[in-house]
Design a protein around this motif. Structure first.
Motif, short mmCIF file in Angstrom:
data_model
loop_
_atom_site.label_atom_id
_atom_site.label_comp_id
_atom_site.label_asym_id
_atom_site.label_seq_id
_atom_site.Cartn_x
_atom_site.Cartn_y
_atom_site.Cartn_z
N GLY A 96 0.84 -1.19 0.00
CA GLY A 96 0.00 0.00 0.00
C GLY A 96 0.87 1.25 0.00
O GLY A 96 2.11 1.16 0.09
N VAL A 97 0.22 2.39 -0.10
CA VAL A 97 0.96 3.65 0.02
C VAL A 97 1.55 3.74 1.42
O VAL A 97 2.65 4.26 1.63
CB VAL A 97 0.04 4.85 -0.31
CG1 VAL A 97 0.68 6.17 0.10
CG2 VAL A 97 -0.29 4.86 -1.80
N SER A 98 0.84 3.17 2.40
CA SER A 98 1.34 3.16 3.78
C SER A 98 2.73 2.56 3.85
O SER A 98 3.64 3.12 4.47
CB SER A 98 0.41 2.34 4.68
OG SER A 98 -0.92 2.73 4.52
N GLY A 99 2.90 1.38 3.22
CA GLY A 99 4.20 0.72 3.23
C GLY A 99 5.26 1.56 2.53
O GLY A 99 6.39 1.69 3.02
N SER A 202 5.24 12.92 -2.55
CA SER A 202 3.90 13.27 -2.98
C SER A 202 2.98 12.05 -2.93
O SER A 202 3.16 11.09 -3.67
CB SER A 202 3.94 13.84 -4.40
OG SER A 202 2.64 14.15 -4.83
N ASP A 203 2.00 12.12 -2.02
CA ASP A 203 1.03 11.04 -1.85
C ASP A 203 -0.14 11.31 -2.79
O ASP A 203 -0.96 12.19 -2.53
CB ASP A 203 0.59 11.01 -0.38
CG ASP A 203 -0.49 9.97 -0.09
OD1 ASP A 203 -1.04 9.39 -1.04
OD2 ASP A 203 -0.77 9.75 1.10
N GLU A 204 -0.18 10.56 -3.90
CA GLU A 204 -1.17 10.80 -4.95
C GLU A 204 -2.20 9.66 -5.02
O GLU A 204 -2.72 9.33 -6.08
CB GLU A 204 -0.45 11.01 -6.30
CG GLU A 204 0.54 12.18 -6.21
CD GLU A 204 1.20 12.60 -7.53
OE1 GLU A 204 0.94 11.95 -8.58
OE2 GLU A 204 1.98 13.57 -7.50
N PHE A 234 -3.61 0.96 -5.43
CA PHE A 234 -4.84 0.33 -5.91
C PHE A 234 -6.00 0.50 -4.93
O PHE A 234 -7.15 0.32 -5.30
CB PHE A 234 -4.60 -1.18 -6.14
CG PHE A 234 -3.59 -1.45 -7.23
CD1 PHE A 234 -3.99 -1.53 -8.55
CD2 PHE A 234 -2.24 -1.58 -6.93
CE1 PHE A 234 -3.06 -1.75 -9.57
CE2 PHE A 234 -1.30 -1.80 -7.94
CZ PHE A 234 -1.72 -1.89 -9.26
N SER A 235 -5.70 0.81 -3.65
CA SER A 235 -6.71 0.76 -2.59
C SER A 235 -7.98 1.53 -2.91
O SER A 235 -9.09 1.02 -2.72
CB SER A 235 -6.14 1.34 -1.29
OG SER A 235 -5.13 0.51 -0.78
N LYS A 236 -7.83 2.77 -3.37
CA LYS A 236 -9.01 3.64 -3.48
C LYS A 236 -9.70 3.46 -4.83
O LYS A 236 -10.88 3.14 -4.87
CB LYS A 236 -8.59 5.10 -3.30
CG LYS A 236 -7.70 5.37 -2.11
CD LYS A 236 -8.42 5.27 -0.78
CE LYS A 236 -7.42 5.36 0.36
NZ LYS A 236 -8.02 5.28 1.68
N1 PMP Z 1 -2.55 8.18 1.94
C1 PMP Z 1 -3.75 8.72 2.16
C2 PMP Z 1 -3.91 10.20 1.98
C3 PMP Z 1 -4.83 7.92 2.55
O1 PMP Z 1 -6.01 8.47 2.78
C4 PMP Z 1 -4.62 6.52 2.72
C5 PMP Z 1 -5.74 5.59 3.14
N2 PMP Z 1 -6.65 6.08 4.04
C6 PMP Z 1 -3.35 6.01 2.50
C7 PMP Z 1 -2.34 6.86 2.09
C8 PMP Z 1 -3.02 4.56 2.69
O2 PMP Z 1 -3.40 3.80 1.63
P1 PMP Z 1 -2.95 2.31 1.37
O3 PMP Z 1 -4.18 1.48 1.53
O4 PMP Z 1 -2.45 2.30 -0.03
O5 PMP Z 1 -1.89 1.99 2.35
#
Ligand code: PMP
Length: 381
Positions: A96-99, A202-204, A234-236
């Motif tokens: 995820g973006v988190s990782g 940049s978190d896109e 891919f999450s959103k």
């Molecule tokens: N960045 C933002 C701004 C988010 O809102 C979220 C999810 N709530 C994330 C990152 C994390 O997303 P992911 O499921 O890809 O880890």
């Protein structure tokens, strides 16, 4: 010995997310009006589910390379090139973006380094930065005049840069504000980064959810300023937050460092789900975008008479102010009494003047939630 004494000191630097606390509360409620959710309310496309199931049956259940399946990385780069007009140097598939954010911060920041983050911010930024020992400085997004939108004041941002500043974090479209950066904002942020040798992260992740004008990305600017990492996932867009799949793109040497860290932490993204994600880029997700634009209109039109609210431009959140006469605590409790769940703005901000409402919800629930909010605002007067 208290639990604090038994745990590592770094645990004292982070705190539980207000959003998670909301999840715990929801579990105890019957039929709530839940406008606190940070994920799309639609399910994953059948094509992706089938591809993942086929992959499990075909035996793709082992480790993949640390950086992810080569074909998937190439598809991500193709996708970015097609949509943004530039192909980043390198890609790493992340949990995820988190990782990706965690690995980038571990790779780039030393204890004491400062990072500029927006206020309001996505809750994770502050806590992960604290984990790696970095210092947080916020730059303000609150509109100075109604209708101005949630955008940084670039002069104020420049004034926040100090000798230990190492990076600027950007998030457009934004969680929790719904605001978006313009091309000119990105240019000015890069000028600032160039002048001080700063990294731009940049978190896109909400790039797909842009309602009124084309989304402006840092990807095409990477050639101009190489110290740029862009995160997507891919999450959103594809409704698969539980798959834990994202990507980071940027300069190869930094992504190599992140890959090394990934070897000893996440190891690799789930193999069958990477196969499922290969189906994503051929799908047309525009019907969902259209539906979310309508939900955005429903929320904005429904609340604008009774609340100070900026029209969300992207993502799926609005961040209205509490009506006059209400404290954060009283407003949230009154909403809860009516089974309406929203998230206190103080979970995302140094201020406690606003709340986050997610419109990633069915229309009937949105309409009910809007009615309750209007009622509370009028009752407070
Ligand atoms: N960045 C933002 C701004 C988010 O809102 C979220 C999810 N709530 C994330 C990152 C994390 O997303 P992911 O499921 O890809 O880890």
């Amino acid at each position: 010995m208290s639990v604090e004494q038994r745990l590592a000191k770094r645990m004292g630097r982070i705190e539980g997310s207000g959003v998670r606390r909301m999840f715990d509360l929801i579990a105890t409620m019957k039929d709530p009006i839940n406008l606190s959710i940070g994920q799309a309310d639609y399910d994953a496309p059948e094509e992706m589910k089938e591809a993942a199931i086929r992959a499990i049956r075909a035996g793709y259940n082992r480790y993949t390379p640390t950086q992810g399946l080569k074909v998937l990385g190439e598809r991500v780069l193709d996708h970015l090139e097609a949509r943004r007009g530039a192909r980043p140097e390198s890609v790493l598939m992340t949990s995820g973006v988190s990782g990706g954010l965690l690995l980038s911060m571990m790779a780039l920041l030393d204890p004491g380094d400062e990072v500029l983050i927006p206020d309001p911010y996505f809750v994770m930024y502050r806590n992960v930065l604290a984990l790696v020992g970095a210092e947080v400085r916020t730059y303000d997004l609150y509109p100075k005049r109604d209708g101005e939108g949630w955008r940084p004041d670039l002069e104020e941002m420049a004034a926040r840069v100090g000798p230990r500043t190492k990076a600027i974090l950007c998030n457009s479209p934004s969680n929790p504000t719904g605001g978006m950066l313009r091309e000119e904002d990105i240019d000015r942020i890069l000028t600032l980064a160039e002048a001080h040798g700063l990294w731009v992260l940049s978190d896109e992740i909400y790039d797909h959810f842009s309602y009124d004008f084309p989304f402006a990305s840092f990807v095409p600017r990477m050639e101009r300023w190489n110290r740029c990492l862009v995160f997507g996932g891919f999450s959103k867009t594809w409704g698969v937050p539980g798959w834990r799949l994202g990507w980071a793109v940027g300069p190869e040497d930094v992504l190599d460092a992140m890959k090394l860290l990934q070897q000893y932490t996440f190891v690799c993204c789930p193999a069958p789900l990477q196969h499922g994600a290969l189906a994503a880029f051929d799908l047309d997700m525009s019907a969902h975008l259209k539906a979310y634009r309508r939900k955005r209109d429903l929320v904005y039109e429904g609340l604008k008479e009774d609340f100070r609210i900026e029209r969300p431009e992207g993502s799926f959140y609005a961040f209205p102010a509490y009506p006059e006469g209400w404290s954060e605590k009283d407003f949230l409790e009154a909403a809860l009494e009516r089974k309406l769940l929203i998230v206190p703005g103080s979970a995302f901000s140094n201020r406690n003047t606003n709340f986050r409402l997610s419109f990633a919800a069915p229309d009937d629930k949105l309409a009910e939630g809007i009615e309750i909010l209007r009622d509370l605002a009028r009752r407070g007067r």
